[in-house]
Write a protein that holds these residues in place. Structure first.
Motif, PDB file in Angstrom:
ATOM      1  N   PRO A 254       0.808  -1.235   0.000  1.00 30.39           N
ATOM      2  CA  PRO A 254       0.000   0.000   0.000  1.00 30.39           C
ATOM      3  C   PRO A 254       0.837   1.280   0.000  1.00 30.39           C
ATOM      4  O   PRO A 254       0.283   2.379  -0.046  1.00 30.39           O
ATOM      5  N   PHE A 255       2.173   1.180   0.026  1.00 27.98           N
ATOM      6  CA  PHE A 255       3.046   2.360   0.194  1.00 27.98           C
ATOM      7  C   PHE A 255       2.768   3.455  -0.844  1.00 27.98           C
ATOM      8  O   PHE A 255       2.584   4.616  -0.517  1.00 27.98           O
ATOM      9  N   GLY A 256       2.737   3.063  -2.125  1.00 26.77           N
ATOM     10  CA  GLY A 256       2.778   4.059  -3.191  1.00 26.77           C
ATOM     11  C   GLY A 256       1.593   4.993  -3.232  1.00 26.77           C
ATOM     12  O   GLY A 256       1.736   6.212  -3.142  1.00 26.77           O
ATOM     13  N   HIS A 270       2.145   4.065   5.745  1.00 30.96           N
ATOM     14  CA  HIS A 270       2.738   2.896   5.061  1.00 30.96           C
ATOM     15  C   HIS A 270       4.223   3.128   4.755  1.00 30.96           C
ATOM     16  O   HIS A 270       4.794   2.439   3.910  1.00 30.96           O
ATOM     17  N   HIS A 271       4.812   4.097   5.439  1.00 28.71           N
ATOM     18  CA  HIS A 271       6.222   4.401   5.128  1.00 28.71           C
ATOM     19  C   HIS A 271       7.146   3.322   5.698  1.00 28.71           C
ATOM     20  O   HIS A 271       6.793   2.596   6.612  1.00 28.71           O
ATOM     21  N   SER A 272       8.357   3.279   5.150  1.00 28.33           N
ATOM     22  CA  SER A 272       9.257   2.175   5.497  1.00 28.33           C
ATOM     23  C   SER A 272       9.958   2.377   6.832  1.00 28.33           C
ATOM     24  O   SER A 272      10.358   1.434   7.468  1.00 28.33           O
ATOM     25  N   ARG A 273      10.155   3.615   7.231  1.00 29.67           N
ATOM     26  CA  ARG A 273      10.972   4.040   8.380  1.00 29.67           C
ATOM     27  C   ARG A 273      12.340   3.338   8.364  1.00 29.67           C
ATOM     28  O   ARG A 273      12.882   2.932   9.382  1.00 29.67           O
ATOM     29  N   ALA A 277      18.287   3.497   9.460  1.00 29.01           N
ATOM     30  CA  ALA A 277      19.139   2.306   9.315  1.00 29.01           C
ATOM     31  C   ALA A 277      19.992   2.405   8.046  1.00 29.01           C
ATOM     32  O   ALA A 277      21.169   2.024   8.044  1.00 29.01           O
ATOM     33  N   LEU A 278      19.402   2.932   6.976  1.00 26.53           N
ATOM     34  CA  LEU A 278      20.180   3.119   5.743  1.00 26.53           C
ATOM     35  C   LEU A 278      21.310   4.122   5.964  1.00 26.53           C
ATOM     36  O   LEU A 278      22.457   3.891   5.580  1.00 26.53           O
ATOM     37  N   ASN A 279      21.004   5.219   6.607  1.00 23.91           N
ATOM     38  CA  ASN A 279      22.014   6.284   6.728  1.00 23.91           C
ATOM     39  C   ASN A 279      23.109   5.950   7.734  1.00 23.91           C
ATOM     40  O   ASN A 279      24.223   6.457   7.630  1.00 23.91           O
ATOM     41  N   LEU A 280      22.796   5.077   8.699  1.00 19.81           N
ATOM     42  CA  LEU A 280      23.855   4.588   9.607  1.00 19.81           C
ATOM     43  C   LEU A 280      24.682   3.501   8.924  1.00 19.81           C
ATOM     44  O   LEU A 280      25.676   3.043   9.439  1.00 19.81           O
ATOM     45  N   VAL A 402      16.048  11.706  13.288  1.00 18.84           N
ATOM     46  CA  VAL A 402      17.038  10.659  13.603  1.00 18.84           C
ATOM     47  C   VAL A 402      17.845  10.241  12.379  1.00 18.84           C
ATOM     48  O   VAL A 402      18.946   9.726  12.519  1.00 18.84           O
ATOM     49  N   ASP A 403      17.274  10.448  11.182  1.00 17.49           N
ATOM     50  CA  ASP A 403      17.987  10.011   9.975  1.00 17.49           C
ATOM     51  C   ASP A 403      18.853  11.113   9.379  1.00 17.49           C
ATOM     52  O   ASP A 403      19.351  10.970   8.258  1.00 17.49           O
ATOM     53  N   ALA A 404      19.037  12.213  10.108  1.00 14.57           N
ATOM     54  CA  ALA A 404      19.700  13.370   9.503  1.00 14.57           C
ATOM     55  C   ALA A 404      21.219  13.242   9.544  1.00 14.57           C
ATOM     56  O   ALA A 404      21.826  13.162  10.606  1.00 14.57           O
ATOM     57  N   PRO A 411      20.807  18.961   1.019  1.00 15.45           N
ATOM     58  CA  PRO A 411      20.159  19.202  -0.288  1.00 15.45           C
ATOM     59  C   PRO A 411      18.640  19.135  -0.208  1.00 15.45           C
ATOM     60  O   PRO A 411      17.945  19.880  -0.891  1.00 15.45           O
ATOM     61  N   ASN A 412      18.120  18.224   0.638  1.00 14.81           N
ATOM     62  CA  ASN A 412      16.668  18.161   0.782  1.00 14.81           C
ATOM     63  C   ASN A 412      16.122  19.461   1.353  1.00 14.81           C
ATOM     64  O   ASN A 412      15.088  19.962   0.911  1.00 14.81           O
ATOM     65  N   THR A 413      16.815  19.996   2.343  1.00 14.35           N
ATOM     66  CA  THR A 413      16.303  21.206   2.995  1.00 14.35           C
ATOM     67  C   THR A 413      16.578  22.432   2.138  1.00 14.35           C
ATOM     68  O   THR A 413      15.663  23.193   1.800  1.00 14.35           O
TER      69      THR A 413
HETATM   70  P1  FAD Z   1      10.027   6.273   2.945  1.00 10.22           P
HETATM   71  O1  FAD Z   1       8.948   7.231   2.630  1.00 10.22           O
HETATM   72  O2  FAD Z   1       9.624   4.906   3.286  1.00 10.22           O
HETATM   73  O3  FAD Z   1      11.032   6.263   1.711  1.00 10.22           O
HETATM   74  C1  FAD Z   1      11.936   5.178   1.484  1.00 10.22           C
HETATM   75  C2  FAD Z   1      13.373   5.581   1.563  1.00 10.22           C
HETATM   76  O4  FAD Z   1      13.707   6.415   0.484  1.00 10.22           O
HETATM   77  C3  FAD Z   1      13.774   6.351   2.805  1.00 10.22           C
HETATM   78  O5  FAD Z   1      14.058   5.495   3.868  1.00 10.22           O
HETATM   79  C4  FAD Z   1      14.987   7.131   2.332  1.00 10.22           C
HETATM   80  O6  FAD Z   1      16.154   6.403   2.517  1.00 10.22           O
HETATM   81  C5  FAD Z   1      14.733   7.320   0.860  1.00 10.22           C
HETATM   82  N1  FAD Z   1      14.263   8.669   0.557  1.00 10.22           N
HETATM   83  C6  FAD Z   1      12.997   9.068   0.377  1.00 10.22           C
HETATM   84  N2  FAD Z   1      12.962  10.367   0.003  1.00 10.22           N
HETATM   85  C7  FAD Z   1      14.241  10.789  -0.014  1.00 10.22           C
HETATM   86  C8  FAD Z   1      14.850  12.024  -0.302  1.00 10.22           C
HETATM   87  N3  FAD Z   1      14.132  13.094  -0.674  1.00 10.22           N
HETATM   88  N4  FAD Z   1      16.180  12.106  -0.199  1.00 10.22           N
HETATM   89  C9  FAD Z   1      16.911  11.041   0.166  1.00 10.22           C
HETATM   90  N5  FAD Z   1      16.393   9.843   0.437  1.00 10.22           N
HETATM   91  C10 FAD Z   1      15.070   9.717   0.345  1.00 10.22           C
HETATM   92  N6  FAD Z   1      16.015  11.881   4.456  1.00 10.22           N
HETATM   93  C11 FAD Z   1      17.012  11.402   5.202  1.00 10.22           C
HETATM   94  O7  FAD Z   1      17.334  10.218   5.105  1.00 10.22           O
HETATM   95  N7  FAD Z   1      17.706  12.212   6.076  1.00 10.22           N
HETATM   96  C12 FAD Z   1      17.388  13.528   6.220  1.00 10.22           C
HETATM   97  O8  FAD Z   1      18.016  14.232   7.013  1.00 10.22           O
HETATM   98  C13 FAD Z   1      16.326  14.057   5.442  1.00 10.22           C
HETATM   99  N8  FAD Z   1      15.983  15.368   5.548  1.00 10.22           N
HETATM  100  C14 FAD Z   1      14.953  15.854   4.798  1.00 10.22           C
HETATM  101  C15 FAD Z   1      14.632  17.208   4.895  1.00 10.22           C
HETATM  102  C16 FAD Z   1      13.606  17.734   4.143  1.00 10.22           C
HETATM  103  C17 FAD Z   1      13.279  19.211   4.236  1.00 10.22           C
HETATM  104  C18 FAD Z   1      12.885  16.899   3.267  1.00 10.22           C
HETATM  105  C19 FAD Z   1      11.780  17.459   2.430  1.00 10.22           C
HETATM  106  C20 FAD Z   1      13.199  15.565   3.156  1.00 10.22           C
HETATM  107  C21 FAD Z   1      14.235  15.018   3.906  1.00 10.22           C
HETATM  108  N9  FAD Z   1      14.594  13.656   3.803  1.00 10.22           N
HETATM  109  C22 FAD Z   1      15.638  13.181   4.552  1.00 10.22           C
HETATM  110  C23 FAD Z   1      13.942  12.760   2.828  1.00 10.22           C
HETATM  111  C24 FAD Z   1      12.729  11.982   3.360  1.00 10.22           C
HETATM  112  O9  FAD Z   1      11.826  12.862   3.978  1.00 10.22           O
HETATM  113  C25 FAD Z   1      13.125  10.882   4.338  1.00 10.22           C
HETATM  114  O10 FAD Z   1      14.119  10.064   3.750  1.00 10.22           O
HETATM  115  C26 FAD Z   1      11.951   9.981   4.689  1.00 10.22           C
HETATM  116  O11 FAD Z   1      10.897  10.763   5.197  1.00 10.22           O
HETATM  117  C27 FAD Z   1      12.398   8.940   5.699  1.00 10.22           C
HETATM  118  O12 FAD Z   1      11.312   8.163   6.125  1.00 10.22           O
HETATM  119  P2  FAD Z   1      11.111   6.666   5.626  1.00 10.22           P
HETATM  120  O13 FAD Z   1      12.341   5.889   5.847  1.00 10.22           O
HETATM  121  O14 FAD Z   1       9.859   6.158   6.248  1.00 10.22           O
HETATM  122  O15 FAD Z   1      10.950   6.912   4.081  1.00 10.22           O
END
Ligand code: FAD
Ligand code: SF4
Length: 514
Positions: A254-256, A270-273, A277-280, A402-404, A411-413
């Motif tokens: 259901p994620f997409g 439905h996010h993976s969270r 773990a990936l970033n560590l 925690v994943d920062a 770049p995301n910010t």
């Molecule tokens: P899911 O929604 O399940 O996505 C799957 C995986 O895809 C994530 O675990 C992640 O590894 C990767 N991913 C998804 N979107 C991005 C993206 N835009 N850039 C890089 N990887 C992505 N992600 C971080 O890992 N660390 C951060 O510090 C971070 N800061 C963010 C700041 C802002 C302002 C924004 C808009 C996004 C940021 N993201 C960051 C990207 C994204 O929001 C998170 O990776 C995601 O919310 C993590 O939750 P999840 O593992 O449940 O992701």
């Protein structure tokens, strides 16, 4: 531990991978692994308690595993007497004591750390060998070659090349299912009834080693934001693999479809969270992508969901790393929209009457987590519309999630969320009024503001600030084909209304939202 080391193997808190390049040709009998917990990494931005705890707990488990496998580990704990308080200070002390002929490390995730460690090694005349990080699909040089000569760097072009090069979701030369992109199917809201019953993601109760860290963080960093009572992140490779299995089995399908939707009280949906773990580096992106693709090939998840997920990991995650290393160190100073407002204090407490921000901030501070659209279209969007100094926004995002790690957060910010790089990373500023949040969540139902109203006491601050943003950046947005329609709507407003919007926006900047 023997008094001297042949090589010092530098392992940082986000490099917890026993297969990393730092270990290539290493010899447990002669080399020493160096790891250090230092207060400086928790205070250079005001790190939240969950973020500090996650890094330290995962580091301690990793060091324990290395010792079990016969490695000598020089590990400085935060409370150790004489802890220098900085990575540079701790490395200097290890180089003096162990007198290695060289130090070796895998390419780190932070430009500042790389520069600091290189400086110390140079001062002590110890060669520092920095090796490529095999964790990523795309090398830094490879990205630089891809980016060279392109005026704009677009994810879609990069992503398709990565799919082809690595044979991910491909049927021969064609994308699986005949399409590269299923975005159109991946933007649904939940509808009035909400997401329905959700299974909680797998939770990892802190073991004794983690509990010690939690107690120490609570004591040493009591004034830092965030809470520890719900800490349940995976902190070992075995737990990270279990978290991946759990996601693929129960939430990938259901994620997409509702990837962009938000719902009060439901942080995970439905996010993976898996990002932490990936970033560590407890997990590798290849095994994550392969597991998702296999689920589709076995008929356990639809292609739209799997493509949506793969796009994030193989696309965005690799793309932002390339942007970071190609543009640093200047990238952190980018401020293309000339924004200089301070970050509102409620970002550190969640104390605001705006329901969407209150909910997202409370969740972020309690868990260290918000999903992508909460970051982009709630916390990020409000700062962008208000005109907050991008560097302050960057420091907040780096501190509380925690994943920062800087390579992915900055770049995301700065690029995607604040448009501070002027459009290098995203073809337009991601701006919307409160109506977007109303469409994608149930937050507005619990809010005293009205997302349809631009002016007046009940006007949604997002909506007021959105129209004010269009007015303040009218020329820039009118020159961009992707935003020209948004700006055209401005011309439908009368002079008096435009003035009222600007006045209310100025009042919000001066006095906050009450
Ligand atoms: P899911 O929604 O399940 O996505 C799957 C995986 O895809 C994530 O675990 C992640 O590894 C990767 N991913 C998804 N979107 C991005 C993206 N835009 N850039 C890089 N990887 C992505 N992600 C971080 O890992 N660390 C951060 O510090 C971070 N800061 C963010 C700041 C802002 C302002 C924004 C808009 C996004 C940021 N993201 C960051 C990207 C994204 O929001 C998170 O990776 C995601 O919310 C993590 O939750 P999840 O593992 O449940 O992701
Ligand atoms: Fe947020 Fe505005 Fe909706 Fe309130 S009305 S929840 S401030 S978008």
């Amino acid at each position: 531990m023997a008094a001297e080391a042949r090589h010092l193997l530098v392992v940082l808190g986000d490099q917890l991978d026993a297969g990393a390049s730092v270990f290539d040709h290493a010899d447990p009998a002669r080399d020493v692994v160096w790891m250090a917990e230092v207060a400086g990494e928790s205070t250079h931005v005001w790190s939240s308690q969950p973020r500090i705890a996650l890094f330290l707990a995962a580091m301690r488990h990793f060091a324990h595993d290395l010792r079990q496998r016969g490695w000598r580990v020089r590990y400085t704990a935060l409370d150790d007497p004489g802890n220098a308080g900085s990575l540079a200070g701790e490395l200097a002390s290890a180089l003096r004591t162990l007198r290695p002929s060289r130090a070796v490390m895998t390419w780190p995730g932070d430009w500042r750390v790389k520069a600091d460690l290189a400086r110390v090694a140079a001062e002590l005349a110890v060669p520092l060998e920095v090796r490529d990080d095999r964790h990523f699909y795309c090398g830094i040089d490879e990205f630089a070659r891809w980016a060279a000569g392109r005026r704009q760097w677009r994810l879609e072009h990069f992503y398709r090349e990565m799919r082809r090069r690595h044979g991910v979701l491909m049927d021969g030369d064609a994308p699986a299912g005949g399409r590269w992109n299923f975005d159109e199917e991946n933007r649904e809201a939940f509808g009035a009834a909400g997401p329905g019953a959700l299974e909680a993601p797998r939770s990892f109760a802190p073991d004794e080693r983690t509990r010690e860290v939690l107690a120490m963080v609570a004591r040493r960093f009591a004034a830092h934001p965030g809470r520890l009572d719900r800490f349940d992140w995976p902190v070992t490779r075995a737990q990270a693999l279990a978290a991946l299995d759990d996601f693929v089995a129960r939430r990938l399908a259901p994620f997409g479809r509702t990837q962009d939707a938000m719902w009060a009280g439901e942080p995970w949906l439905h996010h993976s969270r898996l990002s932490a773990a990936l970033n560590l580096k407890l997990l590798g992106p290849r095994e994550v992508v392969a597991a998702a693709e296999q689920a589709w090939r076995d008929g356990r998840a639809p292609l739209a969901s799997v493509e949506g997920f793969v796009r994030q990991v193989l696309g965005w995650r690799e793309f932002v790393r390339g942007v970071y290393w190609t543009r640093m160190p200047g990238y952190l100073e980018a401020n293309a929209l000339d924004a200089h407002e301070p970050l509102p204090g409620f970002y550190w407490t969640g104390d605001t009457p705006m329901a969407c921000l209150r909910e997202t901030l409370a969740q972020t501070l309690a868990l260290g987590y918000a999903h992508h659209i909460q970051r982009l279209m709630v916390t990020g969007l409000y700062a962008l519309l208000l005109g907050v100094e991008p560097r302050a926004v960057h420091e907040w995002f780096l501190a509380v999630h925690v994943d920062a790690v800087e390579w992915v957060e900055a770049p995301n910010t700065l690029g995607m969320s604040q448009h501070a790089d002027g459009g290098l990373m995203a073809s337009k500023p991601y701006v919307a009024s409160g109506k977007y949040i109303q469409r994608m969540s149930n937050y507005c139902r619990q809010c005293r503001f009205d997302p349809d109203a631009r002016t007046g006491e009940r006007a949604c601050p997002f909506t007021t600030l959105y129209w004010d943003f269009l007015g303040r950046h009218e020329r820039r947005l009118a020159a961009n084909p992707r935003t020209v329609m948004q700006v055209r709507n401005l011309s439908r407003l009368g002079v008096a209304e435009r003035r009222a919007i600007a006045e209310r926006a100025a009042a919000i900047r001066a006095h906050g939202v009450r």
